[in-house]
Design a protein around this motif. Structure first.
Motif, PDB file in Angstrom:
ATOM      1  N   GLY A 172       0.828  -1.204   0.000  1.00  0.00           N
ATOM      2  CA  GLY A 172       0.000   0.000   0.000  1.00  0.00           C
ATOM      3  C   GLY A 172       0.860   1.251   0.000  1.00  0.00           C
ATOM      4  N   GLY A 173       0.238   2.378  -0.155  1.00  0.00           N
ATOM      5  CA  GLY A 173       0.989   3.628  -0.199  1.00  0.00           C
ATOM      6  C   GLY A 173       1.605   3.842  -1.561  1.00  0.00           C
ATOM      7  N   THR A 174       2.916   4.099  -1.588  1.00  0.00           N
ATOM      8  CA  THR A 174       3.577   4.348  -2.867  1.00  0.00           C
ATOM      9  C   THR A 174       3.730   3.045  -3.648  1.00  0.00           C
ATOM     10  OG1 THR A 174       5.770   4.170  -1.876  1.00  0.00           O
ATOM     11  CG2 THR A 174       4.817   6.392  -2.047  1.00  0.00           C
ATOM     12  N   PHE A 175       3.822   3.190  -4.971  1.00  0.00           N
ATOM     13  CA  PHE A 175       3.976   2.024  -5.837  1.00  0.00           C
ATOM     14  C   PHE A 175       4.457   2.483  -7.203  1.00  0.00           C
ATOM     15  CE2 PHE A 175      -0.338   3.541  -6.528  1.00  0.00           C
ATOM     16  CZ  PHE A 175      -0.441   3.563  -7.910  1.00  0.00           C
ATOM     17  N   ASN A 176       4.973   1.567  -7.986  1.00  0.00           N
ATOM     18  CA  ASN A 176       5.193   1.714  -9.419  1.00  0.00           C
ATOM     19  C   ASN A 176       4.853   0.357  -9.989  1.00  0.00           C
ATOM     20  OD1 ASN A 176       6.517   1.687 -12.075  1.00  0.00           O
ATOM     21  ND2 ASN A 176       7.137   3.743 -11.465  1.00  0.00           N
ATOM     22  N   CYS A 177       3.764   0.279 -10.754  1.00  0.00           N
ATOM     23  CA  CYS A 177       3.208  -1.008 -11.162  1.00  0.00           C
ATOM     24  C   CYS A 177       2.692  -0.944 -12.595  1.00  0.00           C
ATOM     25  CB  CYS A 177       2.064  -1.382 -10.217  1.00  0.00           C
ATOM     26  SG  CYS A 177       2.620  -1.818  -8.549  1.00  0.00           S
ATOM     27  N   PRO A 178       2.395  -2.101 -13.177  1.00  0.00           N
ATOM     28  CA  PRO A 178       1.912  -2.116 -14.550  1.00  0.00           C
ATOM     29  C   PRO A 178       0.479  -1.590 -14.667  1.00  0.00           C
ATOM     30  CG  PRO A 178       1.959  -4.341 -13.673  1.00  0.00           C
ATOM     31  CD  PRO A 178       2.578  -3.456 -12.644  1.00  0.00           C
ATOM     32  N   LEU A 179       0.241  -0.929 -15.788  1.00  0.00           N
ATOM     33  CA  LEU A 179      -1.097  -0.479 -16.151  1.00  0.00           C
ATOM     34  C   LEU A 179      -1.647  -1.482 -17.156  1.00  0.00           C
ATOM     35  CD1 LEU A 179      -3.338   1.654 -16.062  1.00  0.00           C
ATOM     36  CD2 LEU A 179      -2.140   2.839 -17.922  1.00  0.00           C
ATOM     37  N   ILE A 180      -2.800  -2.036 -16.845  1.00  0.00           N
ATOM     38  CA  ILE A 180      -3.374  -3.128 -17.626  1.00  0.00           C
ATOM     39  C   ILE A 180      -4.716  -2.710 -18.210  1.00  0.00           C
ATOM     40  CG2 ILE A 180      -4.083  -5.555 -17.565  1.00  0.00           C
ATOM     41  CD1 ILE A 180      -1.118  -5.139 -16.788  1.00  0.00           C
ATOM     42  N   LEU A 181      -4.911  -3.008 -19.485  1.00  0.00           N
ATOM     43  CA  LEU A 181      -6.182  -2.777 -20.159  1.00  0.00           C
ATOM     44  C   LEU A 181      -7.123  -3.919 -19.773  1.00  0.00           C
ATOM     45  CD1 LEU A 181      -7.507  -0.856 -22.209  1.00  0.00           C
ATOM     46  CD2 LEU A 181      -6.592  -2.317 -24.021  1.00  0.00           C
TER      47      LEU A 181
ATOM     48  N   LEU B 248      -0.731  -5.414 -20.815  1.00  0.00           N
ATOM     49  CA  LEU B 248       0.079  -4.382 -20.185  1.00  0.00           C
ATOM     50  C   LEU B 248       0.308  -3.280 -21.212  1.00  0.00           C
ATOM     51  CD1 LEU B 248       3.237  -4.939 -18.019  1.00  0.00           C
ATOM     52  CD2 LEU B 248       3.143  -3.123 -19.706  1.00  0.00           C
ATOM     53  N   ILE B 249      -0.130  -2.046 -20.888  1.00  0.00           N
ATOM     54  CA  ILE B 249       0.013  -0.937 -21.835  1.00  0.00           C
ATOM     55  C   ILE B 249       0.929   0.167 -21.306  1.00  0.00           C
ATOM     56  CG2 ILE B 249      -2.198  -1.420 -22.932  1.00  0.00           C
ATOM     57  CD1 ILE B 249      -3.269   1.133 -21.448  1.00  0.00           C
ATOM     58  N   GLY B 250       1.448   0.000 -20.092  1.00  0.00           N
ATOM     59  CA  GLY B 250       2.337   1.013 -19.535  1.00  0.00           C
ATOM     60  C   GLY B 250       2.677   0.706 -18.091  1.00  0.00           C
ATOM     61  N   ASN B 251       3.351   1.664 -17.471  1.00  0.00           N
ATOM     62  CA  ASN B 251       3.578   1.561 -16.039  1.00  0.00           C
ATOM     63  C   ASN B 251       3.227   2.899 -15.408  1.00  0.00           C
ATOM     64  OD1 ASN B 251       6.137   2.615 -17.126  1.00  0.00           O
ATOM     65  ND2 ASN B 251       6.888   2.425 -15.048  1.00  0.00           N
ATOM     66  N   VAL B 252       2.721   2.817 -14.196  1.00  0.00           N
ATOM     67  CA  VAL B 252       2.228   3.998 -13.489  1.00  0.00           C
ATOM     68  C   VAL B 252       2.718   3.944 -12.052  1.00  0.00           C
ATOM     69  CG1 VAL B 252       0.160   4.200 -14.942  1.00  0.00           C
ATOM     70  CG2 VAL B 252       0.061   2.844 -12.862  1.00  0.00           C
ATOM     71  N   GLY B 253       2.731   5.096 -11.415  1.00  0.00           N
ATOM     72  CA  GLY B 253       3.154   5.073 -10.028  1.00  0.00           C
ATOM     73  C   GLY B 253       2.769   6.292  -9.229  1.00  0.00           C
ATOM     74  N   LEU B 254       2.716   6.077  -7.957  1.00  0.00           N
ATOM     75  CA  LEU B 254       2.764   7.122  -6.950  1.00  0.00           C
ATOM     76  C   LEU B 254       4.105   6.868  -6.277  1.00  0.00           C
ATOM     77  CD1 LEU B 254      -0.860   7.121  -5.499  1.00  0.00           C
ATOM     78  CD2 LEU B 254       0.205   8.882  -6.912  1.00  0.00           C
ATOM     79  N   ASN B 255       5.128   7.512  -6.823  1.00  0.00           N
ATOM     80  CA  ASN B 255       6.506   7.247  -6.429  1.00  0.00           C
ATOM     81  C   ASN B 255       6.948   8.146  -5.295  1.00  0.00           C
ATOM     82  OD1 ASN B 255       7.090   5.312  -8.567  1.00  0.00           O
ATOM     83  ND2 ASN B 255       6.837   7.045  -9.931  1.00  0.00           N
TER      84      ASN B 255
ATOM     85  N   GLU C 137       7.879  14.007   4.176  1.00  0.00           N
ATOM     86  CA  GLU C 137       6.521  14.527   4.273  1.00  0.00           C
ATOM     87  C   GLU C 137       5.485  13.551   3.721  1.00  0.00           C
ATOM     88  OE1 GLU C 137       6.233  18.593   2.863  1.00  0.00           O
ATOM     89  OE2 GLU C 137       8.363  18.847   3.212  1.00  0.00           O
ATOM     90  N   CYS C 138       5.924  12.369   3.313  1.00  0.00           N
ATOM     91  CA  CYS C 138       5.032  11.334   2.755  1.00  0.00           C
ATOM     92  C   CYS C 138       4.221  11.884   1.582  1.00  0.00           C
ATOM     93  CB  CYS C 138       4.117  10.768   3.827  1.00  0.00           C
ATOM     94  SG  CYS C 138       4.994   9.898   5.122  1.00  0.00           S
ATOM     95  N   ILE C 139       4.902  12.567   0.675  1.00  0.00           N
ATOM     96  CA  ILE C 139       4.251  13.119  -0.511  1.00  0.00           C
ATOM     97  C   ILE C 139       4.837  12.437  -1.748  1.00  0.00           C
ATOM     98  CG2 ILE C 139       3.875  15.192  -1.901  1.00  0.00           C
ATOM     99  CD1 ILE C 139       3.956  16.793   0.716  1.00  0.00           C
ATOM    100  N   PRO C 140       4.005  11.700  -2.501  1.00  0.00           N
ATOM    101  CA  PRO C 140       4.495  11.030  -3.702  1.00  0.00           C
ATOM    102  C   PRO C 140       4.345  11.900  -4.948  1.00  0.00           C
ATOM    103  CG  PRO C 140       2.271  10.327  -3.283  1.00  0.00           C
ATOM    104  CD  PRO C 140       2.641  11.291  -2.170  1.00  0.00           C
ATOM    105  N   GLU C 141       4.988  11.430  -6.017  1.00  0.00           N
ATOM    106  CA  GLU C 141       4.827  12.018  -7.344  1.00  0.00           C
ATOM    107  C   GLU C 141       4.002  11.053  -8.190  1.00  0.00           C
ATOM    108  OE1 GLU C 141       7.410  13.083 -11.361  1.00  0.00           O
ATOM    109  OE2 GLU C 141       8.433  12.215  -9.622  1.00  0.00           O
ATOM    110  N   ILE C 142       2.995  11.567  -8.859  1.00  0.00           N
ATOM    111  CA  ILE C 142       2.180  10.746  -9.759  1.00  0.00           C
ATOM    112  C   ILE C 142       2.894  10.669 -11.107  1.00  0.00           C
ATOM    113  CG2 ILE C 142       0.758  12.679 -10.586  1.00  0.00           C
ATOM    114  CD1 ILE C 142      -1.636  10.685 -10.531  1.00  0.00           C
TER     115      ILE C 142
END
Length: 144
Positions: free
Chosen positions: A65-74, A80-87, A93-98
């Motif tokens: 949970g929380g931050t991740f970088n994982c596959p984006l699936i149709l 698999l069409i990409g990868n996405v994340g809340l890095n 400050e527990c602030i991720p980048e989308i």
């Protein structure tokens, strides 16, 4: 032990944890020069893709949970069409980048908007982040 975990679902897409079998599809997306048109990074080699995927598998990225970088699936095809994340961005400050990187053949279909909204909802409502950062190079008008 579960082989995958679905983190986020939207109407047409879902985000799940990585699997070793994602290597070829991830390489297909990340080796294309157009994928990196606005990322300021080079297309990925097969070796880099393998080491990147192995690191994410070894560290069980997305499982806690929380931050991740994982596959984006149709959803319609389980492709698999990409990868996405809340890095992790501002760790103290527990602030991720989308972030998202979607294969060019899937551009212009509203997928980034759809999954971006779902990721923001997850980040604020489920993960409880106080803020989420987003960046886009000025030339990437669509992303801005």
């Amino acid at each position: 032990m579960l082989s995958e975990k679905i983190l986020i679902q939207s109407q047409q897409l879902y985000i799940r944890t990585w699997k070793q079998s994602d290597l070829d599809a991830l390489y297909h997306v990340m080796s294309q020069p157009r994928t990196h048109m606005y990322t300021q990074t080079e297309p990925w080699s097969k070796e880099y893709t393998q080491s990147w995927l192995e690191w994410h598998l070894d560290h069980r990225i997305g499982w806690d949970g929380g931050t991740f970088n994982c596959p984006l699936i149709l959803r319609a095809t389980d492709q698999l069409i990409g990868n996405v994340g809340l890095n992790p961005f501002l760790k103290d400050e527990c602030i991720p980048e989308i972030e998202w990187q979607i294969g060019p053949e899937h551009w212009g279909q509203g997928y980034a908007t759809e999954i971006g909204r779902a990721m923001l909802a997850y980040g604020f409502e489920e993960a409880g982040f106080p803020a989420i950062m987003g960046f886009a190079i000025s030339q990437h008008v669509t992303s801005r």
